[in-house]
Structures are given as C-alpha cells and as structure tokens.
Scaffold this active site. Structure first.
Site, PDB file in Angstrom:
ATOM      1  N   ASP A   1       0.954  -1.296   0.067  1.00 43.51           N
ATOM      2  CA  ASP A   1       0.193   0.046  -0.171  1.00 43.51           C
ATOM      3  C   ASP A   1       0.850   1.344  -0.025  1.00 43.51           C
ATOM      4  O   ASP A   1       1.807   1.213   0.479  1.00 43.51           O
ATOM      5  CB  ASP A   1      -0.953  -0.031   1.283  1.00 43.51           C
TER       6      ASP A   1
ATOM      7  N   HIS B   1       2.231   3.465  -9.197  1.00 44.91           N
ATOM      8  CA  HIS B   1       2.109   2.103  -9.037  1.00 44.91           C
ATOM      9  C   HIS B   1       3.322   1.419 -10.166  1.00 44.91           C
ATOM     10  O   HIS B   1       3.332   0.393  -9.857  1.00 44.91           O
ATOM     11  CB  HIS B   1       0.642   1.655  -9.975  1.00 44.91           C
TER      12      HIS B   1
ATOM     13  N   LEU C   1      10.390 -20.468  -4.839  1.00 46.51           N
ATOM     14  CA  LEU C   1       9.285 -19.600  -4.052  1.00 46.51           C
ATOM     15  C   LEU C   1       7.941 -19.634  -4.731  1.00 46.51           C
ATOM     16  O   LEU C   1       8.000 -19.391  -6.130  1.00 46.51           O
ATOM     17  CB  LEU C   1       9.979 -17.999  -4.166  1.00 46.51           C
TER      18      LEU C   1
END
Ligand code: IPE
Ligand code: IPE
Ligand code: MG
Length: 246
Positions: free
Chosen positions: A26, A43, A137
């Site tokens: 965020d 972004h 991962l």
C-alpha cells in the site's frame, strides 16, 4: 548508472524464518503525490519494487510470498487508474515471466480471473502453467481478490459438492480457498502506515503476526524486509495457548 552495492545482512540472525509472508503493498498513490507525480507513476514504481522484494525473498529463503495486487474493492477507483494498473500488470508479466521462471518462482493466482481483460487472463494462465513445476518460491498474486468473496466462493462450492454439514472441518473448508494446499501466512506486512486488513486473507491470517510500517510500498526495500523478518523471529506465537515458559 552504477548499481548500488547490496548491504551485507546477517541472515543467521533471523532464527525463525516465516515460511509464508504476505504483503499488503500500500501507499503507491501517496508516494506519487509526494513527488508531484500522477498516481499511476506510483503504481509503476510499486511494480518495480515488487521485483526487488521477490529477489530478496529468494535471497532470504522465504518459501511463499503472497502479495495483494488488486482487491475486489479497487474496482471502485476511477477508470483511468484501473486501466493504468491493468497495463502495468500486463507489462510486468510480459517482461518478468522468463526471469521469474529462471529464478525458480512458481506463480499462483488468488482471486477471480473472470471479469478481467481476456488477454491478461490468458497471460496469467500461461504464466501459471509455465512455472508450475518451480519450487524455489511460491508467489501468490492476489488479484481481483477479496477475502469475503473467497469465503463466499468456498461456501458455494461446498454446497455444490453436497458436503454434509457434519463433514465440514476447518481443514476441508481451507481446501476450498484459493490458497488450497498452502500453509497459512506467518507474517502479514502492511506498508504506508494503515492499520487494517482491507479484506486480505481474512480466514488464513487468523494467527498471522502483523508488521506495519509507515514506508510507502515503492520505498519498502530489501533491508526493511529483513527488519520485518528479524522482528518476526523475536515474536512469541502462542495460538491461544500459554507461553512455553509458563
Ligand atoms: C496500493 O497503493 C496499490 C493498490 C491498491 C492497487 P494505493 O493505490 O492504495 O496507494 P494509496 O493508499 O492511495 O497511497
Ligand atoms: C489494499 O489497499 C489493497 C491492495 C494493496 C491491493 P487499499 O488502498 O485498497 O486499501 P484501503 O482502501 O486503504 O483499505
Ligand atoms: Mg491504499
């Protein structure tokens, strides 16, 4: 430009590594506003930062990383911001998939793929298929994801499967969630100073440790992730029982 040398970090100091780290990424908008830039620039910077954090997770040995990329509520944002975000996701997949694959990253999606652009849907599906045998991962991308929608979806599937009420256990219920087969997150990180869960993994994070930082997501780097892991390793998780020393 010369690349900044990575600071040496004492990984051995992290005595207990969280197996599954989840991040509410965020603060992109405020990061941009601080610089007089449009939100979409935030972004973009956020997507670049994700690259760094994936690398750091691989370096630190985190096995599962779940990132909150776009919530079911984010559709309430202006159309221009949504289309900017979709372009960033599309480009990130185009540009990063091969490298993620080489790194041994296995891509998963949490959420509802229907309702997003078919081209992007297709890219996500192909990315999942391409990386499905990787095991360094697991990267869960929560995209068009909401915790309530996920639970509702699970209940609908359970009813459709005709599961009898007395057969339903927490374990069986969990297997109907998008995170089916994966352990719950051990650590949930939220950047940008907000102290809320915003409909993220509301079932799975029941006993997760929380780490909140005022840092905006594009600035949350490898060293701060290390700090979060170190702090986690000093937490005492009790799961409702008494501490071991009692
Ligand atoms: C997080 O950053 C990214 C998404 C929700 C897609 P925000 O866009 O929420 O940034 P702020 O919270 O407005 O600063
Ligand atoms: C949560 O951030 C969603 C993502 C990071 C994708 P928001 O910025 O949407 O959350 P609220 O609105 O501040 O709770
Ligand atoms: Mg926000």
């Amino acid at each position: 430009m010369a690349r900044r040398k990575k600071k040496a970090l004492d990984l051995a100091a992290i005595e207990v590594l969280p197996r599954h780290v989840a991040i509410i990424m965020d603060g992109n908008g405020r990061w941009a506003r601080q610089r007089g830039l449009p939100r979409v620039a935030g972004h973009r910077a956020g997507a670049e930062n994700l690259r760094r954090i994936i690398n750091a997770c691989v370096e630190f040995g985190v096995q599962i990383l779940t990132i909150y990329a776009f919530s079911t509520e984010n559709w309430d944002r202006p159309e221009s911001e949504i289309s900017g975000l979709m372009k960033i996701f599309t480009r990130a997949l185009d540009q990063e998939l091969d490298e993620l694959h080489d790194q041994g990253v296995c891509l998963h999606h949490l959420g509802d793929l229907n309702g997003i652009d078919p081209t992007l849907q297709d890219k996500v599906r192909r990315g999942i298929e391409k990386t499905k045998d990787n095991n360094r991962l697991i990267l869960n991308v929560a995209f068009n994801y909401g915790g309530r929608a996920e639970i509702l979806h699970a209940v609908q599937q359970i009813l459709a499967d005709g599961i009898a009420p007395e057969m339903l256990t927490e374990e069986l219920f969990s297997s109907y969630l998008f995170t089916c087969g994966l352990p719950d997150p051990d650590l949930v990180i939220r950047t940008s100073g907000e102290l809320r869960i915003s409909n993220f993994l509301i079932w799975q994070a029941a006993y997760a440790e929380l780490f909140a930082t005022p840092t905006y997501w594009p600035d949350f780097g490898r060293e701060e992730l290390y700090d979060a892991l170190l702090e986690y390793s000093h937490r005492e998780r009790r799961f409702g029982a008494l501490p071991e020393s009692t």
